[in-house]
Design an enzyme around this catalytic site. Structure first.
Site, short mmCIF file in Angstrom:
data_model
loop_
_atom_site.label_atom_id
_atom_site.label_comp_id
_atom_site.label_asym_id
_atom_site.label_seq_id
_atom_site.Cartn_x
_atom_site.Cartn_y
_atom_site.Cartn_z
N TYR A 1 3.45 7.58 -0.99
CA TYR A 1 3.84 6.17 -0.98
C TYR A 1 4.52 5.77 0.34
O TYR A 1 4.07 4.84 1.02
CB TYR A 1 4.77 5.88 -2.17
CG TYR A 1 5.12 4.42 -2.32
CD1 TYR A 1 4.22 3.54 -2.90
CD2 TYR A 1 6.35 3.92 -1.89
CE1 TYR A 1 4.53 2.20 -3.05
CE2 TYR A 1 6.67 2.59 -2.04
CZ TYR A 1 5.76 1.73 -2.62
OH TYR A 1 6.09 0.40 -2.75
N ASN B 1 -0.92 -7.79 -0.14
CA ASN B 1 0.15 -7.44 -1.07
C ASN B 1 -0.24 -6.33 -2.03
O ASN B 1 0.62 -5.63 -2.55
CB ASN B 1 0.56 -8.68 -1.87
CG ASN B 1 1.45 -8.34 -3.04
OD1 ASN B 1 2.61 -7.99 -2.88
ND2 ASN B 1 0.89 -8.43 -4.26
N LYS C 1 3.13 3.28 3.47
CA LYS C 1 3.85 2.04 3.73
C LYS C 1 4.35 1.99 5.17
O LYS C 1 4.38 0.92 5.80
CB LYS C 1 5.02 1.89 2.75
CG LYS C 1 4.60 1.62 1.31
CD LYS C 1 3.80 0.34 1.18
CE LYS C 1 3.59 -0.08 -0.26
NZ LYS C 1 2.78 -1.32 -0.38
N VAL D 1 12.64 -4.21 -6.75
CA VAL D 1 12.33 -5.54 -7.26
C VAL D 1 12.11 -5.45 -8.76
O VAL D 1 11.34 -4.61 -9.24
CB VAL D 1 11.07 -6.11 -6.57
CG1 VAL D 1 10.78 -7.53 -7.07
CG2 VAL D 1 11.23 -6.09 -5.05
N ASP E 1 -11.73 -5.03 -7.09
CA ASP E 1 -11.10 -3.72 -6.92
C ASP E 1 -10.85 -3.56 -5.43
O ASP E 1 -11.78 -3.50 -4.63
CB ASP E 1 -12.05 -2.63 -7.44
CG ASP E 1 -11.47 -1.23 -7.28
OD1 ASP E 1 -10.40 -1.08 -6.66
OD2 ASP E 1 -12.11 -0.27 -7.77
#
Length: 256
Positions: free
Chosen positions: A155, A91, A159, A188, A64
């Protein structure tokens, strides 16, 4: 082009699905030993067996990412089991797009602190590799959403913070030949991923997003992986502190 990765060792977090899986596979195809982590133990072990099929050493653990001691323990174990680390790829992502406190915490714990914790744990290995070979690399997978927004969401800001973090690391560790770069994908598409699910559940919105991209399509995980692995390779030894957009020109900003 020979990326000069044969015999090197790479860690990929969030490495069993989508972009992470493609990154790990490409490292193995290039002859690098690979360690991966993800939450599902069965998927991790099955993928480790697949990676070994490329004739390289592979290691994996169910982790985790928000569990700091478990995450740093995985990095330490991977470095010891595989005889060092040349490359670290952060990632893993919480992949939440809301603005609740829980969303902010998830993005901070998994995306931001996940990158920080893995880098700190990997740094002694990376420094040793750079001292021996002249190059070691840290690559973070961020997002085009770091600079594109239409509302208050956890988000994009998290980032964006990753890009800032990588630039600082690049300058801080340049003298020791430890590089830090970012790859920022656009949309993607893969089965079971965010846009794969949108295609199934909201086909009209999916078609709108396809039309937004000048290329008329979305990226494949393999296309993002190619950018990551190139930046991680010794062929990119003078590239550090960069943020590489791989978005098919969906963003309109000039990436100075």
């Amino acid at each position: 082009m020979d990326l000069q990765l044969k015999g090197k060792t790479a860690i990929v977090t969030g490495g069993t699905r989508g972009i992470g899986r493609s990154i790990a596979e490409l490292f193995a195809q290039e002859g690098a030993n690979v360690a991966v982590c993800a939450r599902n133990a069965e998927q991790v072990q099955a993928f480790v067996a697949e990676l070994k099929g490329y004739g390289v050493e592979a290691y994996g653990e169910a982790v985790d990412i928000a569990d700091g001691p478990a995450l740093t323990g995985f990095v330490q174990a991977a470095g010891e089991r595989l005889g060092g680390l040349d490359v670290l790829v952060s990632n893993a992502s919480a992949l939440v797009n809301g603005g609740s406190e829980a969303d902010w915490r998830a993005m901070f714990e998994i995306d931001m602190l996940g990158a920080v914790r893995t880098f700190e744990a990997a740094l002694p290995f990376l420094e040793q590799a750079a001292q021996q070979t002249g190059d070691a690399a840290f690559v973070i997978v961020s997002s085009v959403s770091a600079a594109e927004t239409s509302g208050g969401s956890a988000y994009g800001p998290m980032k964006a913070a990753l890009i800032h973090y990588a630039k600082g690391l690049a300058r801080q560790h340049a003298a020791k030949k430890v590089r830090a770069n970012v790859v920022s994908p656009g949309t993607v598409l893969f089965e079971g991923g965010v846009w794969g699910n949108v295609r199934e559940q909201a086909p009209g919105f999916f078609e709108q997003m396809i039309k937004r991209n000048p290329t008329g399509r979305m990226a494949t995980p393999e296309e993002i992986a190619a950018a990551v692995v190139f930046l991680a390779s010794p062929r990119s030894a003078f590239t550090t502190g960069s943020n590489l957009l791989v978005d098919g020109a969906i963003s309109s900003r000039v990436n100075f």
